[in-house]
Design a protein around this motif. Structure first.
Motif, PDB file in Angstrom:
ATOM      1  N   HIS A  47     -51.312  35.469 -13.662  1.00  0.00           N
ATOM      2  CA  HIS A  47     -51.669  36.885 -13.207  1.00  0.00           C
ATOM      3  C   HIS A  47     -51.146  37.492 -12.103  1.00  0.00           C
ATOM      4  CE1 HIS A  47     -54.869  36.058 -16.565  1.00  0.00           C
ATOM      5  NE2 HIS A  47     -55.060  37.403 -16.421  1.00  0.00           N
ATOM      6  N   THR A 111     -62.002  42.953 -13.574  1.00  0.00           N
ATOM      7  CA  THR A 111     -62.189  44.637 -13.862  1.00  0.00           C
ATOM      8  C   THR A 111     -61.411  45.381 -13.028  1.00  0.00           C
ATOM      9  OG1 THR A 111     -64.586  43.965 -14.282  1.00  0.00           O
ATOM     10  CG2 THR A 111     -64.169  46.125 -13.841  1.00  0.00           C
ATOM     11  N   ILE A 114     -57.879  45.681 -14.765  1.00  0.00           N
ATOM     12  CA  ILE A 114     -57.931  46.361 -15.969  1.00  0.00           C
ATOM     13  C   ILE A 114     -58.004  48.026 -15.706  1.00  0.00           C
ATOM     14  CG2 ILE A 114     -59.595  47.211 -17.973  1.00  0.00           C
ATOM     15  CD1 ILE A 114     -60.456  43.972 -17.995  1.00  0.00           C
ATOM     16  N   THR A 115     -59.008  48.513 -14.445  1.00  0.00           N
ATOM     17  CA  THR A 115     -58.993  49.696 -13.990  1.00  0.00           C
ATOM     18  C   THR A 115     -57.659  50.194 -13.559  1.00  0.00           C
ATOM     19  OG1 THR A 115     -61.336  49.178 -13.420  1.00  0.00           O
ATOM     20  CG2 THR A 115     -60.274  51.144 -12.435  1.00  0.00           C
ATOM     21  N   TRP A 117     -54.553  49.106 -14.302  1.00  0.00           N
ATOM     22  CA  TRP A 117     -53.876  49.592 -15.967  1.00  0.00           C
ATOM     23  C   TRP A 117     -54.151  50.859 -16.476  1.00  0.00           C
ATOM     24  CZ3 TRP A 117     -49.246  47.521 -16.358  1.00  0.00           C
ATOM     25  CH2 TRP A 117     -48.961  46.236 -15.853  1.00  0.00           C
TER      26      TRP A 117
END
Length: 131
Positions: A47, A111, A114-115, A117
Motif C-alpha cells: 500500500h 478510509t 479510498i476517499t 482515490w
C-alpha cells in the motif's frame, strides 16, 4: 517551476518507495517464520508503494489542470499521505509486534486512502486543462 507542495509530495513518495522496498525485504528475511507478521508488513509495504507512486503521478499531473479539479487533486494527494501513515504505519507497528495507543487507525487510514482515490476521480471529471 515546481511548487513547494509538489516537492513535499515527491519527497514523501521517494521516502515511501525506499521504506516499502526495505520493509518488503525485512518481511521476507527478518520475519521469516512468522507468517502473520510477514503478511502485515508486506501488505503495508504494498500500500505504501502504490500510494507513493500515485503521489509521483499527482505531482506531475496537478500542474496541468485548473479549477476545482486541481483543488480536489491536491486534497487527494494529502489524503494519500495521511492514509499511508495511518494504514501502513498501523500495519508496520502490528507486524513488528508493537501495540497502538488508540484503535481503528488502520480502518481510518484505509478510509482516508479510498476517499483520496474518489476525490482524484471527481477531480479528473471536473478538471479543466491549463495551457
Amino acid at each position: 517551476m515546481m511548487k513547494p507542495v509538489d516537492r513535499i509530495w515527491l519527497f514523501f513518495a521517494a521516502l515511501s518507495g525506499a521504506m516499502a522496498v526495505a520493509a518488503g525485504a525485512y518481511a521476507s528475511h527478518g520475519l521469516a517464520g512468522d507468517a502473520r507478521a510477514q503478511e502485515l508488513v508486506r501488505m503495508a509495504a504494498q500500500h505504501q508503494m502504490w500510494h507513493g507512486l500515485a503521489l509521483v503521478a499527482l505531482a506531475a499531473l496537478v500542474r496541468r489542470v485548473g479549477g476545482a479539479g486541481r483543488l480536489l487533486m491536491r486534497v487527494a494527494g494529502w489524503l494519500f499521505i495521511a492514509g499511508t501513515i495511518l494504514f501502513s504505519g498501523t500495519l508496520y507497528v502490528l507486524g513488528l509486534g508493537g501495540s497502538l495507543p488508540i484503535g481503528m487507525t488502520a480502518p481510518t487510514g484505509g478510509t482516508t486512502l479510498i476517499t483520496g482515490w474518489l476525490l482524484l476521480a471527481i477531480g479528473a471529471l471536473v478538471a479543466r486543462a491549463e495551457r
